[in-house]
Enzyme design. Structure first.
Site, PDB file in Angstrom:
ATOM      1  N   TYR A  55       0.832  -1.206   0.000  1.00 46.07           N
ATOM      2  CA  TYR A  55       0.000   0.000   0.000  1.00 46.07           C
ATOM      3  C   TYR A  55       0.868   1.258   0.000  1.00 46.07           C
ATOM      4  CZ  TYR A  55      -3.790   3.217   0.964  1.00 46.07           C
ATOM      5  OH  TYR A  55      -4.693   4.241   0.868  1.00 46.07           O
ATOM      6  N   PHE A 113      -6.787  21.656 -24.936  1.00 46.04           N
ATOM      7  CA  PHE A 113      -7.026  20.223 -25.019  1.00 46.04           C
ATOM      8  C   PHE A 113      -8.280  19.943 -24.188  1.00 46.04           C
ATOM      9  CE2 PHE A 113      -6.743  15.766 -23.846  1.00 46.04           C
ATOM     10  CZ  PHE A 113      -6.747  15.231 -25.123  1.00 46.04           C
ATOM     11  N   THR A 114      -9.087  19.003 -24.668  1.00 51.40           N
ATOM     12  CA  THR A 114     -10.424  18.784 -24.112  1.00 51.40           C
ATOM     13  C   THR A 114     -10.445  18.669 -22.578  1.00 51.40           C
ATOM     14  OG1 THR A 114     -10.107  16.462 -24.633  1.00 51.40           O
ATOM     15  CG2 THR A 114     -11.336  17.773 -26.221  1.00 51.40           C
ATOM     16  N   ASP A 124       2.638  20.130 -20.672  1.00 53.23           N
ATOM     17  CA  ASP A 124       1.849  18.920 -20.875  1.00 53.23           C
ATOM     18  C   ASP A 124       2.786  17.986 -21.629  1.00 53.23           C
ATOM     19  OD1 ASP A 124       0.282  16.846 -21.780  1.00 53.23           O
ATOM     20  OD2 ASP A 124      -1.502  18.082 -22.080  1.00 53.23           O
ATOM     21  N   LYS A 141       0.305   7.687 -23.656  1.00 53.85           N
ATOM     22  CA  LYS A 141       0.753   8.094 -24.995  1.00 53.85           C
ATOM     23  C   LYS A 141       2.234   7.725 -25.156  1.00 53.85           C
ATOM     24  CE  LYS A 141      -3.309  10.106 -24.639  1.00 53.85           C
ATOM     25  NZ  LYS A 141      -3.569  11.481 -24.299  1.00 53.85           N
ATOM     26  N   ARG A 184     -12.200  15.642 -34.719  1.00 51.76           N
ATOM     27  CA  ARG A 184     -11.594  16.730 -33.950  1.00 51.76           C
ATOM     28  C   ARG A 184     -11.989  18.025 -34.645  1.00 51.76           C
ATOM     29  NH1 ARG A 184      -9.224  14.787 -28.920  1.00 51.76           N
ATOM     30  NH2 ARG A 184     -11.456  14.731 -28.713  1.00 51.76           N
ATOM     31  N   PHE A 223     -18.287  15.131 -27.289  1.00 52.19           N
ATOM     32  CA  PHE A 223     -17.885  14.233 -28.389  1.00 52.19           C
ATOM     33  C   PHE A 223     -17.842  12.768 -27.958  1.00 52.19           C
ATOM     34  CE2 PHE A 223     -13.545  13.546 -26.887  1.00 52.19           C
ATOM     35  CZ  PHE A 223     -13.348  14.645 -26.064  1.00 52.19           C
TER      36      PHE A 223
HETATM   37  C1  LIG Z   1      -4.605  12.289 -23.521  1.00 49.33           C
HETATM   38  C2  LIG Z   1      -4.182  13.638 -23.157  1.00 49.33           C
HETATM   39  C3  LIG Z   1      -4.432  14.167 -21.898  1.00 49.33           C
HETATM   40  C4  LIG Z   1      -5.263  13.459 -20.838  1.00 49.33           C
HETATM   41  O1  LIG Z   1      -4.705  12.253 -20.479  1.00 49.33           O
HETATM   42  P1  LIG Z   1      -5.584  10.942 -20.151  1.00 49.33           P
HETATM   43  O2  LIG Z   1      -4.545   9.926 -19.829  1.00 49.33           O
HETATM   44  O3  LIG Z   1      -6.381  10.619 -21.365  1.00 49.33           O
HETATM   45  O4  LIG Z   1      -6.441  11.269 -18.990  1.00 49.33           O
HETATM   46  C5  LIG Z   1      -3.915  15.429 -21.624  1.00 49.33           C
HETATM   47  N1  LIG Z   1      -3.238  16.135 -22.547  1.00 49.33           N
HETATM   48  C6  LIG Z   1      -2.998  15.645 -23.779  1.00 49.33           C
HETATM   49  C7  LIG Z   1      -2.237  16.445 -24.753  1.00 49.33           C
HETATM   50  C8  LIG Z   1      -3.479  14.386 -24.136  1.00 49.33           C
HETATM   51  O5  LIG Z   1      -3.264  13.932 -25.370  1.00 49.33           O
END
Ligand SMILES: *Cc1c(COP(=O)(O)O)cnc(C)c1O
Length: 486
Positions: A75, A127-128, A218, A261, A385, A452
Site C-alpha cells: 500500500y 485540449f479537451t 503537458d 501516450k 476533432r 464528443f
Molecule cells: C490524452 C491527453 C491528456 C489526458 O490524459 P488521459 O490519460 O487521457 O487522462 C492530456 N493532454 C494531452 C495532450 C493528451 O493527449
C-alpha cells in the site's frame, strides 16, 4: 553505414499477435447505427483497424511484461514507485512525482492546486480534458498559439509554438497575478500533433521569468516533440532525444503526463514538480482523489511497466520508427492529393474535412460524417476533432467556433504494420473518390461536457445506407492467363 541512412524499420520483432477480424458491410451498418454514428460508441470487436486514439493502445515489450510480474503491491512505499520516480528524474529532471490513474488525474490536481476563481490560463491551443479541469477550478483558458496553427495548409515547422506577442498582450491586459501558469503542450494534439521549438520555449521562459509566471508542460507527447526538434531545429541534429527532452523540462516548472501516450503503457500518468511546497499540497490532494502519494491511481505493476516504458520510449530508434510510420501514412495520402493537415504530425494524420467534404456545411459536422464513411467502407475507426469536440459555450448557447474541422487517424505505438497503413490509405482514397455521396449529420443527443465522447447523431437523408466506395479489386496477374488455359 548508420541506421539513419536506411528506412525507419521497426527496432523490434513480433513475438505475440492478437487476431483482428474484418466484418461484413451489413454488420458495420448495424453497428454504426447502434453506436448512434459516434465512433466512441462502437464496440472494439466490430472494428478492423482501430485508429481512434494512441492513448493506452500501445503494445508493451517483453521487458515491460516481465516488469509486470515484479509488481510490489504494498500500500505504501512500493519499490516500483521509487523506480518510477528515479526514471522520471533521470529523463525528465523533475524531483517530485505524484502518480495518477491517467493524465486527467494529474490535470485535476494541478488545476485545484494552482488555479483560483477568476484566473486565466494561457495555452498553445486547448485540449479537451485540460480545459474542463481549468474551468472546474474557476479558471478560463486563453489560446496563445501562433496563428499558423489554425491553418491546416501552413507548412510552419513548429506550429505548436506560442505567440509570444499574444501572451505579452494578455499579461498586460489581465495582469500577471491572474495568470498562475502557462500550459505548454508538446506536439499539440488539436493542431494536428504539431511540435514547439526549443527557441520558442526559451523565449517563453524569459517572458514568464520576468513576470513570475510558471510554465507547466503537458509532457504527454514531449518525447515525440523532442524528435521533431532533433530533425527540424537548426543545430539540434547531433543531440539525442533524451538530451533534448531533458532540456525542454529544465525550462519548465513541472508537468502533467498521460503515460498512455509516449510511455508505451495501457494506463497511468503523473504530476511532476520542482517546487517542494506545491508537491506537499499535491500529496494531500492525491490521497482524496486517487490514492496514497506513492501509488496515486496506479498499481505497483503498472508503475513498473511505465518506468520501463520511459527507458524504451526515449530511444532515438523507437521515436524514428514510430514517427516514421505516421509520416509514411501521411505521405501516401498527400501523394493521392487527399487534403490533410501539414506538416504531418507526430502521432496521427489529420484529414481536413472542410476540404475533403467541402459540400457539407460545418454545422452538419463533416468530420463526424467522414468518420462514419471510413468505418462503413472498411471498418476503420477514427475520431472527430472539429466542431463536435470544440463543444458549446454554456453562456451563449452557441457551438465554440472551431476553424479546424478534422478527422484524426491516430496510430497506436508498435501495434500495426506498414501493410495496415496501406489499407488505411486505400480506404481513405476510396472514400475521397466517393465523397459526393457522403452527407452531413444531425446531433440528436448532446451531453453538457466533453460531448464528443457520448453524443448521438443521425445521418441527414439516410446517406449511410447507400454510401459505397469503389476501389479497384486487386487481381492475381496470372488469373487471366489461367482463364485462357483452362
Ligand atoms: C490524452 C491527453 C491528456 C489526458 O490524459 P488521459 O490519460 O487521457 O487522462 C492530456 N493532454 C494531452 C495532450 C493528451 O493527449
Amino acid at each position: 553505414m548508420s541506421r539513419e541512412q536506411r528506412s525507419w524499420a521497426e527496432p523490434y520483432k513480433i513475438k505475440v499477435v492478437e487476431p483482428i477480424r474484418m466484418t461484413t458491410r451489413e454488420r458495420r451498418n448495424k453497428a454504426l447505427e447502434e453506436a448512434h454514428f459516434n465512433s466512441f460508441l462502437l464496440r472494439s470487436e466490430d472494428i478492423y483497424i482501430d485508429l481512434l486514439t494512441d492513448s493506452g493502445t500501445s503494445a508493451m515489450s517483453d521487458y515491460q511484461w516481465a516488469g509486470m510480474m515484479m509488481g510490489d503491491e504494498a500500500y505504501a512505499g512500493s519499490k516500483n514507485f521509487y523506480n518510477l520516480q528515479d526514471k522520471i528524474e533521470k529523463y525528465y529532471g523533475y524531483p517530485y512525482v505524484v502518480p495518477t490513474h491517467q493524465g486527467r488525474g494529474a490535470e485535476h490536481l494541478l488545476a485545484q492546486l494552482l488555479i483560483k476563481p477568476g484566473d486565466v490560463i494561457p495555452g498553445n491551443m486547448y485540449f479537451t480534458t485540460t480545459k474542463v479541469h481549468q474551468e472546474l477550478a474557476g479558471g478560463t483558458f486563453v489560446d496563445v498559439i501562433i496563428e499558423q496553427a489554425h491553418d491546416p495548409t501552413s507548412l510552419h515547422p513548429f506550429k505548436g509554438n506560442i505567440d509570444i506577442g499574444k501572451l505579452k498582450d494578455l499579461i498586460y491586459k489581465v495582469g500577471a497575478a491572474r495568470i498562475p501558469y502557462v500550459n505548454l503542450q508538446a506536439c499539440v494534439n488539436m493542431a494536428g500533433g504539431q511540435p514547439f521549438s526549443l527557441a520558442n520555449l526559451k523565449e517563453l521562459r524569459q517572458l514568464c521569468g520576468q513576470f513570475g509566471i510558471k510554465i507547466i508542460l503537458d509532457a504527454t507527447r514531449a518525447m515525440e516533440n523532442a524528435w521533431f526538434i532533433k530533425r527540424r531545429e537548426p543545430g539540434q541534429s547531433k543531440r539525442s532525444c533524451a538530451e533534448i527532452l531533458y532540456e525542454i523540462c529544465s525550462l519548465t516548472d513541472g508537468c502533467i503526463m498521460s503515460g498512455k501516450k509516449d510511455l508505451l503503457v495501457n494506463m497511468g500518468g503523473f504530476l511532476a514538480l520542482r517546487d517542494e511546497k506545491i508537491y506537499g499540497k499535491a500529496c494531500e490532494l492525491v490521497v482524496i482523489y486517487e490514492g496514497l502519494h506513492t501509488y496515486g491511481g496506479m498499481s505497483g505493476r503498472d508503475m513498473e511497466a511505465m518506468a520501463r516504458g520511459i527507458e524504451e520510449a526515449i530511444q532515438d530508434d523507437h521515436l524514428r520508427a514510430r514517427i516514421g510510420q505516421v509520416q509514411y501514412l501521411g505521405q501516401k495520402l498527400l501523394d493521392a492529393n487527399i487534403p490533410i493537415v501539414e506538416p504531418i504530425g507526430g502521432h496521427a494524420v489529420y484529414l481536413d474535412a472542410n476540404r475533403f467534404l467541402s459540400h457539407i456545411p460545418q454545422n452538419e459536422f463533416p468530420a463526424q460524417a467522414l468518420t462514419c464513411a471510413l468505418y462503413l467502407d472498411f471498418g476503420i475507426r477514427t475520431m472527430e476533432r472539429g466542431l463536435v469536440s470544440a463543444g458549446r459555450n454554456s453562456k451563449t448557447g452557441q457551438h465554440h467556433p472551431s476553424q479546424l474541422e478534422l478527422v484524426r487517424l491516430t496510430i497506436p505505438r508498435r501495434v500495426y504494420t506498414q501493410a495496415h497503413m496501406d489499407v488505411v490509405a486505400e480506404t481513405t482514397i476510396a472514400c475521397h473518390h466517393a465523397r459526393k455521396s457522403i452527407a452531413g449529420l444531425r446531433m440528436t443527443y448532446e451531453p453538457d461536457k466533453l460531448r464528443f465522447f457520448q453524443a448521438h447523431f443521425q445521418p441527414i437523408g439516410s446517406w449511410t445506407n447507400s454510401f459505397s466506395s469503389e476501389y479497384p479489386i486487386l487481381q492475381d496477374p496470372l488469373l487471366e492467363l489461367a482463364n485462357t488455359i483452362f
